[in-house]
Design a protein around this motif. Structure first.
Motif, PDB file in Angstrom:
ATOM      1  N   LEU A 150       0.917  -1.262   0.034  1.00 61.08           N
ATOM      2  CA  LEU A 150       0.096   0.177  -0.064  1.00 61.08           C
ATOM      3  C   LEU A 150       0.834   1.335  -0.067  1.00 61.08           C
ATOM      4  CD1 LEU A 150      -2.866   1.510   0.134  1.00 61.08           C
ATOM      5  CD2 LEU A 150      -2.862   1.128   2.690  1.00 61.08           C
ATOM      6  N   VAL A 151       1.972   1.101   0.665  1.00 60.96           N
ATOM      7  CA  VAL A 151       2.675   2.251   0.681  1.00 60.96           C
ATOM      8  C   VAL A 151       3.666   2.672  -0.627  1.00 60.96           C
ATOM      9  CG1 VAL A 151       5.049   3.318   1.810  1.00 60.96           C
ATOM     10  CG2 VAL A 151       3.199   2.201   3.227  1.00 60.96           C
ATOM     11  N   LYS A 152       3.839   1.551  -1.477  1.00 54.45           N
ATOM     12  CA  LYS A 152       4.351   1.702  -2.559  1.00 54.45           C
ATOM     13  C   LYS A 152       3.407   2.284  -3.685  1.00 54.45           C
ATOM     14  CE  LYS A 152       7.739  -2.113  -1.917  1.00 54.45           C
ATOM     15  NZ  LYS A 152       8.215  -3.450  -2.355  1.00 54.45           N
ATOM     16  N   THR A 153       2.262   1.543  -3.575  1.00 57.06           N
ATOM     17  CA  THR A 153       1.277   2.521  -4.439  1.00 57.06           C
ATOM     18  C   THR A 153       0.650   3.696  -3.993  1.00 57.06           C
ATOM     19  OG1 THR A 153      -0.445   1.037  -3.415  1.00 57.06           O
ATOM     20  CG2 THR A 153       0.301  -0.104  -5.172  1.00 57.06           C
ATOM     21  N   GLY A 154       0.996   4.059  -2.773  1.00 58.83           N
ATOM     22  CA  GLY A 154       0.595   5.438  -2.348  1.00 58.83           C
ATOM     23  C   GLY A 154       0.836   6.645  -3.477  1.00 58.83           C
ATOM     24  N   PRO A 155       1.918   6.533  -3.943  1.00 62.81           N
ATOM     25  CA  PRO A 155       2.073   7.954  -4.990  1.00 62.81           C
ATOM     26  C   PRO A 155       1.415   7.537  -6.448  1.00 62.81           C
ATOM     27  CG  PRO A 155       4.373   7.174  -4.053  1.00 62.81           C
ATOM     28  CD  PRO A 155       3.289   6.057  -3.651  1.00 62.81           C
ATOM     29  N   VAL A 156       1.184   6.502  -6.470  1.00 62.47           N
ATOM     30  CA  VAL A 156       0.320   6.130  -7.713  1.00 62.47           C
ATOM     31  C   VAL A 156      -1.176   6.745  -7.602  1.00 62.47           C
ATOM     32  CG1 VAL A 156      -0.524   4.518  -9.437  1.00 62.47           C
ATOM     33  CG2 VAL A 156       1.805   4.322  -8.694  1.00 62.47           C
ATOM     34  N   MET A 157      -1.584   6.319  -6.491  1.00 63.11           N
ATOM     35  CA  MET A 157      -2.884   6.673  -6.034  1.00 63.11           C
ATOM     36  C   MET A 157      -3.194   8.221  -5.797  1.00 63.11           C
ATOM     37  SD  MET A 157      -3.477   3.793  -3.143  1.00 63.11           S
ATOM     38  CE  MET A 157      -5.040   4.202  -2.547  1.00 63.11           C
ATOM     39  N   LEU A 158      -2.101   8.730  -5.374  1.00 60.34           N
ATOM     40  CA  LEU A 158      -2.034  10.084  -5.370  1.00 60.34           C
ATOM     41  C   LEU A 158      -1.993  11.058  -6.605  1.00 60.34           C
ATOM     42  CD1 LEU A 158      -1.744  12.683  -3.434  1.00 60.34           C
ATOM     43  CD2 LEU A 158       0.612  12.466  -3.413  1.00 60.34           C
ATOM     44  N   ALA A 159      -1.124  10.401  -7.443  1.00 59.08           N
ATOM     45  CA  ALA A 159      -0.988  11.131  -8.823  1.00 59.08           C
ATOM     46  C   ALA A 159      -2.579  10.727  -9.412  1.00 59.08           C
ATOM     47  CB  ALA A 159      -0.035  10.407  -9.501  1.00 59.08           C
ATOM     48  N   ASN A 160      -2.991   9.524  -9.480  1.00 53.79           N
ATOM     49  CA  ASN A 160      -4.457   9.460  -9.959  1.00 53.79           C
ATOM     50  C   ASN A 160      -5.583  10.684  -9.402  1.00 53.79           C
ATOM     51  OD1 ASN A 160      -3.366   7.587 -11.510  1.00 53.79           O
ATOM     52  ND2 ASN A 160      -4.237   5.807 -10.406  1.00 53.79           N
ATOM     53  N   GLY A 161      -5.332  10.820  -8.085  1.00 51.04           N
ATOM     54  CA  GLY A 161      -6.251  11.618  -7.329  1.00 51.04           C
ATOM     55  C   GLY A 161      -5.891  13.125  -7.740  1.00 51.04           C
ATOM     56  N   THR A 162      -4.826  13.450  -7.909  1.00 51.94           N
ATOM     57  CA  THR A 162      -4.670  14.961  -8.440  1.00 51.94           C
ATOM     58  C   THR A 162      -5.068  15.196  -9.902  1.00 51.94           C
ATOM     59  OG1 THR A 162      -2.166  14.049  -8.926  1.00 51.94           O
ATOM     60  CG2 THR A 162      -2.530  15.277  -6.649  1.00 51.94           C
ATOM     61  N   GLU A 163      -4.882  14.049 -10.468  1.00 51.80           N
ATOM     62  CA  GLU A 163      -5.307  14.299 -12.002  1.00 51.80           C
ATOM     63  C   GLU A 163      -6.918  14.331 -12.088  1.00 51.80           C
ATOM     64  OE1 GLU A 163      -3.621  14.716 -14.906  1.00 51.80           O
ATOM     65  OE2 GLU A 163      -1.845  14.683 -13.876  1.00 51.80           O
ATOM     66  N   TYR A 164      -7.555  13.635 -11.453  1.00 52.91           N
ATOM     67  CA  TYR A 164      -8.805  13.906 -11.029  1.00 52.91           C
ATOM     68  C   TYR A 164      -9.404  15.119 -10.609  1.00 52.91           C
ATOM     69  CZ  TYR A 164     -13.747  12.872  -9.761  1.00 52.91           C
ATOM     70  OH  TYR A 164     -15.100  12.979  -9.464  1.00 52.91           O
ATOM     71  N   LEU A 165      -8.619  15.743  -9.651  1.00 57.12           N
ATOM     72  CA  LEU A 165      -8.907  16.783  -9.232  1.00 57.12           C
ATOM     73  C   LEU A 165      -8.626  17.965 -10.129  1.00 57.12           C
ATOM     74  CD1 LEU A 165      -7.359  16.861  -5.557  1.00 57.12           C
ATOM     75  CD2 LEU A 165      -9.869  16.789  -6.175  1.00 57.12           C
ATOM     76  N   LYS A 166      -7.572  17.893 -10.988  1.00 57.47           N
ATOM     77  CA  LYS A 166      -7.533  19.013 -11.878  1.00 57.47           C
ATOM     78  C   LYS A 166      -8.563  18.825 -13.103  1.00 57.47           C
ATOM     79  CE  LYS A 166      -2.319  18.884 -11.418  1.00 57.47           C
ATOM     80  NZ  LYS A 166      -1.073  18.601 -12.147  1.00 57.47           N
ATOM     81  N   LYS A 167      -9.178  17.908 -13.216  1.00 54.70           N
ATOM     82  CA  LYS A 167     -10.010  17.714 -14.252  1.00 54.70           C
ATOM     83  C   LYS A 167     -11.484  18.202 -13.571  1.00 54.70           C
ATOM     84  CE  LYS A 167      -8.459  13.701 -16.618  1.00 54.70           C
ATOM     85  NZ  LYS A 167      -8.495  12.213 -16.946  1.00 54.70           N
TER      86      LYS A 167
END
Length: 358
Positions: free
Chosen positions: A99-116
């Motif tokens: 989960l810690v390793k996939t945290g940055p990927v989850m964060l990147a997807n979340g920020t991309e969603y917020l930007k849209k």
């Protein structure tokens, strides 16, 4: 003003038993506050001894001696701890690292969603505000990554301490259970003679603490198991880790349930998005939480239901701030202790009519 204070003091502290109780409470709080870190293994052993005393008493009733019953119960307890330590904790640790390793990927997807969001809903979301939020999130992630690294080195340094506790705590538990009566008699020799009020409060709190510790352990195990079954059946990632996290969240009344819902929601959103699977999981999770709050918790902690939720939250904040984990764990018994002392203190009793008039 001085006369008012003097009259209040005479009314509250004219009884020698009340003075004894006051100084015992002050001394106990001071020792735990200033020497809590040093006494941590003793406190851990005391909690576990309270938990195992019920089983020791049952074996004594069927004819075993106290030493034999203590040895048998402690061996079974150590066996269960080894089973958990080598059977469950490694799987939880692996899921946590993943989960810690996939945290940055989850964060990147979340920020991309917020930007849209400003593009799809320009009337509700401002682009500059979204950019500011994503920048803060990314900055916190960078800072927390350093904290995680330092935490890992600190954990390695604490391995020696854990190994010492693994030997010291079982020894303390064994002697606390085996020599319980002798230890209690020895403690009484150091107490003042005017301790009638202290004895009354102690007898009331002793039963409540025993029931609370046993109920809290059952509560954690039941909630962890129920949520793990739901998560595994629904197919969410990190089911074991999330299930145990939800179970451990019951240590902090009200606040823990809200806090642990955030990672459950984030993991489900990352895995399924806003889909029917996500809705079904959150519905099942809400049902389990509702059953816990309305059936399991009142069943296990009926004696603490007389405490107002605000009193419980204040107890968690105050005692948790003073003593960390142990303050949070014993927040409800400590709040009950304060209530018992106030009710038992000379001059503090009220009639039902006066209480009902508020």
């Amino acid at each position: 003003m001085l006369n008012v204070l003097l009259n209040w003091y005479r009314r509250r502290f004219s009884d020698p038993n009340a003075v004894t109780l006051f100084w015992l409470l002050v001394g106990g709080f001071a020792v735990i506050y200033f020497y809590g870190d040093i006494l941590a293994p003793v406190l851990a052993a005391l909690v576990i001894a309270y938990l195992l005393e019920w089983f020791v008493q049952r074996l004594i009733k069927i004819g075993l001696g106290r030493s034999s019953a203590t040895t048998l119960v402690l061996l079974v307890f150590i066996g269960l701890m080894l089973l958990i330590g080598f059977g469950i904790l490694p799987a939880v640790f692996r899921q946590g690292m993943t989960l810690v390793k996939t945290g940055p990927v989850m964060l990147a997807n979340g920020t991309e969603y917020l930007k849209k969001l400003p593009q799809h809903y320009p009337d509700f979301f401002d682009a500059s505000l979204v950019d500011s939020i994503t920048a803060v999130i990314q900055d916190r992630l960078v800072n927390n990554s350093g904290v995680l690294v330092s935490f890992s080195f600190t954990s390695l340094m604490n391995i020696a301490v854990v190994l010492v506790y693994m030997v010291l705590v079982p020894l303390l538990i064994f002697f606390m259970l085996k020599d319980k009566e002798h230890l209690l008699l020895m403690m009484k020799r150091f107490l003042p003679n005017n301790r009638e009020l202290a004895n009354r409060v102690w007898l009331e709190m002793n039963d409540q603490i025993t029931n609370y510790i046993r109920g809290k352990v059952i509560h954690i195990l039941a909630v962890s198991a129920a949520n793990y079954v739901v998560f595994a059946f629904m197919g969410i990632n990190y089911a074991l880790l999330l299930g145990i996290s939800v179970g451990c969240s019951v240590l902090i009344p009200y606040i823990g349930a809200v806090a642990v819902t955030i990672p459950v929601t984030v993991v489900a959103l990352f895995q399924w998005g806003l889909s029917s699977d996500f809705a079904y999981l959150m519905l099942a999770y809400a049902i389990v939480q509702t059953l816990d709050a309305n059936i399991l918790t009142p069943l296990l902690f009926s004696e603490t239901m007389n405490l107002h939720p605000i009193a419980i939250i204040l107890a968690v904040l105050v005692f948790g701030g003073l003593w960390g984990f142990w303050g949070v764990f014993f927040a409800i018994p400590l709040a009950t202790l304060v209530k018992a002392v106030v009710n038992s203190w000379p001059g503090s009793t009220r009639t039902e009519a006066s209480i009902g008039s508020y």
